[in-house]
Design a protein around this motif. Structure first.
Motif, PDB file in Angstrom:
ATOM      1  N   UNK B 116       0.810  -1.210   0.000  1.00  0.00           N
ATOM      2  CA  UNK B 116       0.000   0.000   0.000  1.00  0.00           C
ATOM      3  C   UNK B 116       0.843   1.259   0.000  1.00  0.00           C
ATOM      4  N   UNK B 117       1.898   1.213  -0.816  1.00  0.00           N
ATOM      5  CA  UNK B 117       2.798   2.347  -0.894  1.00  0.00           C
ATOM      6  C   UNK B 117       2.264   3.448  -1.775  1.00  0.00           C
ATOM      7  N   UNK B 118       1.499   3.041  -2.777  1.00  0.00           N
ATOM      8  CA  UNK B 118       1.184   3.981  -3.853  1.00  0.00           C
ATOM      9  C   UNK B 118      -0.313   4.288  -3.904  1.00  0.00           C
ATOM     10  N   UNK B 119      -0.593   5.487  -4.392  1.00  0.00           N
ATOM     11  CA  UNK B 119      -1.988   5.852  -4.608  1.00  0.00           C
ATOM     12  C   UNK B 119      -2.402   5.247  -5.948  1.00  0.00           C
ATOM     13  N   UNK B 120      -3.414   4.368  -5.918  1.00  0.00           N
ATOM     14  CA  UNK B 120      -3.730   3.609  -7.137  1.00  0.00           C
ATOM     15  C   UNK B 120      -4.221   4.471  -8.298  1.00  0.00           C
TER      16      UNK B 120
END
Lengths: 866, 263
Positions: B116-120
């Motif tokens: 969940x590192x990135x904003x999808x």
């Protein structure tokens, strides 16, 4: 949660001296998980139930409202024909009624027990403050009082004082007393259209079932009623009672035989006719509420569906765990369905209660606009409860079933992996269907627009609009990307990275965005359509007045009685008046059909210039002028003779002198004032309006004062300039618009709650992502702003689509009614822009709570599995 | 208390004093973290003191429940301490407002999480510049370009996270952490979800940023191979620092871990 799913110890492990523990079936464990799950997430549960409540409350509210209306009216109806076996009136459209000689003849017919002549007419009651009593939409009538012995059916029940016995006495119903703030013994005035003001003393108060929502019924002694409401030779309606042993049909046949020229119907028929009349009168409000119910159903379904797809998506991991430990797909589906059923049931029950409240509020709202709805007890019928429960439960279960099946089909491992992205299936088929419906709609709209003005064209446009709504419903997800992108590029740009986040979030799940915005789309589509109607109606009236009326002052009266004839006569003699023009209704029969023209008394060309197409503009004697359309429809032209029958059955032959260009103010045909008086019994004479032109050089302000003083004794006459006249017409339209907007406000409220619901759940859904954003440095304020903007974009998207549809449908509907006085199309652009701005505000308001919740997310939630 | 760690293990390393002369990037002073209250009270960190030198790659290791993640969360300003203080550079995090704390994370710290590192909804490039964009800072394009090139992400910049492999996603996360040139980069099991090839890529990126760019990096890991990329490994157990290793190899780390479990 997981601990509750652990299987109980196997019987083998149990001490031998105890009976083996009963193993619970897997199904019940899954069910237990389901139930505990419901209880564990209170906010989520509350939001889900709320969505069902919203949907069902709307439906139940609509039903309760219509049921209450029709029940109350049916209650009133049960009185209408009571004790009446036969009713005798003049033939249809023949306003003069039953000749007095015939009334006497009825009494001699074999089998007649009693005869009650009914004389009634519209009046204006002057209240204690000297002003006309406002009854809203309810009727204000004067009636002849019959003593109990002569009264067929229920005799009047007096609560105070005594019945009127002589001229100058009246009795009022309780509601009227309250409305006019009058007491028994008070002196006041009553206006009848033809006779002007009548001084009266109130002798008594009676009770009536009709006593609701503004109805005013003044009882007069028979003699006075005859002089006020009849021409002295005819009675409007005669009720007849049969002797025992004579059936209604038998009596009807006998009376009809004796009076072949009269319309004779049985009491039963009378009740049926009245019921039909009332149903017709109520049909507008019924259709409106049905449409409303349909919208409610659609919007409610959307909210529920949205909510459940999100819920199940959030619970994928939990469901996957159940699958992993061996629960079957069916068990999962069943557990979700059970959950949905409970939620649906709870929500529906609350929704029904809320619906009753909604109906109550709706009626209060409408009555605050003086619509005059009766205020009987609210009707909650079994049908309402069943429909609301069925819809609530079934829609909820259906909404839950689709995502649950998807959840059950997801391989457990895939669902338990952390990044389970909700798969966005292709929108292609859905969009293709939308294009199909859109084309159908466009064709229907185009044909409707091109068709000749009238009901057929309006129906075509209605069908086209329906197809378009379906097209938008299907196509909205595909529309959301470009529209939100475009709006976002303008609105969100100044917010930089926050704006970009909001913009991309708003179209992250186009289906959800579209479903969330749809309620607003529908609501604003209706608001805009109605606004176009209102603006066009006002514009049409203004144009009509501007183009045609050359008067310095316009005299008007209440709709029921218009300007009393004497008031017009008095005004004409006021010093400074150069000329006056009185317009009054002309009712005759041509070829056996009733035809309404306008009698003009005064110099028509000076005050209401018209365009002569052919012939001469002459109205003396039996000369009449006809409009273009009328001339075409009746195949007449200058010189044609037209045979007319007056309402008191005298034949008159009129000659067409000229044909004028269609003119809304003048109507289909014109006769002179003298002609009007010749064919209209004096008690039916009334003026719609009187136009006044001042002598050159007259001080207009002085003239106005003089006119006001001169017409003051008539109490109800308003003196207005043409501008003021336009204004008061606009006020009437605004009043009607206000009622409709009030109703639509409900739809908007539901839309807002739907947005709140979706946002709140999507904030829960995006918890980890929000935590990550917090970790890498997004401020709480920025996070809130992101959610506000996201909500704003969704709301504005819905609003743009809705307003755009309204801007297409509204003008088209107006266009189809161009011959019904809506000649001018006016688009309220300012209002349309205002709606968009308001929807943006609404979007932000809806986001307040979800944003606050999002801002409370702790950064650690991105990492730790809380 | 901090001496307990070294004495308890009997190793020659001296945990709290081992800075390599460039100054201290982050420091925990006598930090305790207690969750819950009464009977359910759990002490996750028990008077821990440790320094992290600039331009050094540190790995924090320890068995589950040792407090290694809690220590990192506290150091990174993601969690607050119950007792003691945390310093990033000269800034004491104790008592910082949420706003100041958020600003500090945004401007001075880089993060690479396990997932969940990135904003999808954002592209790779938008994700990389996100903290700077949020701050409204001007993006140093030349620098970002060089980071992106170094990490081999040039042809992936317009892709959304769902279009990237797990390893590529973690590389984008590394690029984001490095793009704003933070004082310190924290990694919470940054290779926890990756296959060994992708793991090596990510660890090499972090290693090189320390070696060539002088970046300070602290990661939490349970993988001895990942720890072997570090300059220094700190071992935690039961909320205390129990050991430290310099210039670790996968084998030496594994040895120490085994040793720890035997205690």
């Amino acid at each position: 949660m997981t601990t509750s799913t652990l299987p109980p110890p196997s019987p083998a492990d149990a001490p031998p001296d105890r009976p083996p523990q009963r193993l619970k079936s897997g199904g019940s464990v899954v069910r237990k998980v389901s139930l505990r799950n419901l209880a564990a997430h209170k906010v989520r549960l509350a939001l889900t139930v709320l969505s069902v409540v919203l949907g069902t409350a709307f439906i139940a509210g609509s039903f309760v409202f219509t049921d209450t209306l029709s029940h109350t009216f049916k209650g009133l109806l049960s009185d209408v024909g009571q004790g009446v076996d036969v009713q005798v009136t003049g033939q249809e459209d023949d306003s003069s009624g039953v000749p007095l000689a015939d009334v006497d003849r009825i009494k001699t017919i074999d089998g007649v027990r009693a005869v009650q002549p009914v004389m009634s007419g519209q009046i204006v009651l002057i209240a204690a403050d000297g002003k006309p009593t406002q009854s809203g939409g309810a009727p204000t009538e004067g009636l002849s009082y019959s003593p109990p012995a002569e009264q067929l059916g229920q005799p009047y029940e007096f609560t105070e004082g005594s019945p009127p016995t002589a001229s100058g006495q009246i009795a009022l119903n309780q509601g009227a007393m309250k409305l006019a703030k009058l007491q028994v013994g008070d002196h006041t005035k009553v206006l009848a259209p033809s006779t002007g003001t009548v001084d009266v003393t109130i002798t008594g108060v009676y009770k009536t079932k009709t006593d609701t929502g503004g109805y005013i019924g003044a009882l007069f002694a028979a003699d006075q009623a005859r002089s006020l409401f009849t021409d002295g030779k005819h009675i409007g309606t005669v009720y007849v009672a049969a002797q025992p042993g004579v059936s209604q049909d038998q009596l009807r046949a006998r009376v009809a035989q004796q009076l072949p020229d009269m319309k004779v119907i049985t009491g039963k028929q009378l009740q049926a006719d009245t019921e039909k009349d009332i149903n017709t009168a109520l049909s507008f409000i019924n259709y409106f509420l049905l449409a409303f119910g349909a919208i409610a159903l659609l919007v409610g379904t959307f909210i529920i569906y949205n909510t459940f797809s999100m819920l199940v998506a959030q619970r994928l991991r939990e469901l996957a765990l159940l699958r992993a430990i061996g629960a079957s797909r069916r068990q999962i589906s069943r557990s979700v369905l059970l959950e949905a059923m409970l939620v649906g049931l709870t929500g529906s029950i609350i929704g029904i209660a809320a619906g009753v409240g909604l109906a109550y509020g709706l009626r209060s709202l409408l009555n605050s606009f003086n619509v005059g709805l009766p205020s009987g007890a609210l009707q909650l019928t079994p049908r309402t409860i069943i429909v609301a429960l069925l819809v609530g439960v079934l829609v909820t279960m259906f909404s839950a079933y689709t995502p649950a099946r998807r959840a059950a089909r997801t391989p457990p491992v895939a669902a338990m992996r952390e990044e389970f992205a909700s798969t966005g299936t292709s929108l292609r088929r859905r969009t293709a269907a939308a294009v199909g419906f859109g084309l159908l709609g466009a064709i229907a709209l185009a044909f409707g627009g091109l068709a000749p003005s009238g009901g057929g064209a309006a129906s075509l446009v209605g069908l086209g609009a329906l197809a378009m709504i379906i097209a938008v419903l299907l196509g909205a997800p595909a529309l959301s990307r470009p529209i939100v992108g475009a709006v976002g590029a303008v609105v969100a740009r100044p917010f930089g990275a926050v704006g970009r986040l909001a913009r991309t979030n708003a179209v992250r799940n186009p289906r959800r965005t579209a479903a969330t915005a749809f309620a607003l789309t529908l609501g604003l589509m209706l608001v805009t359509t109605i606004a176009v109607f209102g603006a066009s109606a006002k514009h049409s009236i203004n144009a009509l007045v501007d183009n045609n009326v050359r008067a310095d002052y316009v005299l008007t009266g209440p709709d029921a009685i218009g300007v009393p004839v004497q008031a017009g006569a008095v005004a004409e003699k006021v010093p400074g008046v150069a000329s006056s023009l009185a317009l009054s209704p002309l009712d005759v029969r041509i070829n056996g059909k009733s035809s309404g023209g306008t009698a003009v008394d005064g110099p028509l060309a000076q005050l209401l210039p018209y365009k002569l197409i052919s012939g001469r503009g002459e109205l003396s004697g039996h000369n009449i002028m006809v409009s273009q359309t009328w001339a075409k429809d009746h195949k007449v032209g200058p010189g044609s003779s037209i045979a007319m029958v007056s309402s008191d059955k005298r034949s008159v032959t009129a000659t067409v002198s000229g044909v004028y260009e269609n003119n809304e103010l003048l109507g289909p045909w014109l006769g002179s004032g003298d002609f009007g008086r010749e064919v209209t019994p004096p008690q039916f004479e009334q003026n719609f309006v009187v136009l006044i032109k001042a002598q050159p050089g007259t001080n207009l302000a002085t003239l106005r004062t003089n006119l006001e003083n001169a017409t003051d004794p008539f109490l109800v006459v308003k003196v207005q300039t043409a501008e003021e006249f336009k204004g008061s017409q606009a006020d009437q339209i605004n009043g009607l618009l206000g009622v409709l907007y009030g109703l639509l406000a409900l739809a908007i409220v539901i839309a807002i709650l739907g947005i709140i619901n979706t946002l709140a759940l999507s904030v829960v859904e995006r918890r980890r992502e929000i935590g990550m954003l917090r970790a890498v440095g997004i401020m709480r304020g920025q996070l809130r702003r992101t959610i506000y903007l996201e909500s704003l974009l969704i709301a504005v998207f819905g609003a743009i689509v809705g307003v755009a549809m309204g801007l297409v449908f509204g003008p088209l509907f107006v266009h189809t009614l161009r011959d019904q006085g809506l000649g001018e199309i006016s688009v309220p652009w300012g209002q349309a822009v205002l709606l968009l701005v308001l929807s943006a505000v609404v979007g932000v308001l809806a986001a307040l709570w979800p944003a606050a919740r999002a801002a409370r997310t702790r950064p650690l939630e991105a990492i730790a599995d809380l | 208390m901090n001496s307990i760690a070294s004495t308890a293990t009997g190793q020659n390393a001296t945990p709290s004093a081992s800075t390599s002369g460039h100054g201290v990037a982050a420091r925990a002073v006598n930090v305790s973290k207690i969750y819950g209250a009464g009977d359910t009270q759990v002490s996750a960190l028990d008077h821990v003191s440790v320094d992290f030198a600039r331009a050094e790659f540190t790995a924090i290791m320890g068995p589950s429940g040792s407090g290694k993640s809690t220590l990192m969360h506290c150091l990174a300003g993601l969690d607050t301490v119950t007792e003691g203080s945390i310093l990033i550079g000269d800034t004491d995090l104790t008592g910082l407002s949420d706003k100041k704390m958020t600003q500090l994370r945004r401007d001075r710290i880089g993060f690479v999480f396990q997932a969940f590192n990135l904003v999808p909804t954002l592209t790779a490039l938008e994700n990389i510049t996100l903290p700077m964009d949020i701050a409204g800072h001007k993006v140093d394009e030349e620098w970002v370009r060089s980071v992106v090139t170094t990490l081999g992400l040039n042809d992936r910049l317009t892709h959304r996270p769902s279009e990237l492999s797990g390893g590529q996603q973690q590389r984008v996360a590394c690029a984001r952490a490095l793009a704003s040139r933070p004082e310190i980069v924290f990694g919470d099991e940054p290779t926890g979800n990756l296959d060994s090839r992708s793991s090596s890529e990510v660890l090499n990126i972090l290693r090189n940023s320390v070696t060539h760019l002088g970046q300070t990096v602290v990661i939490v890991t349970h993988d001895p191979r990942a720890a072997s990329y570090a300059d220094r490994v700190i071992f935690l157990a039961d909320g205390q620092i129990v050991d430290e290793l310099r210039a670790p190899t996968a084998d030496s780390v594994l040895d120490r871990m085994k040793h720890l479990e035997e205690i």
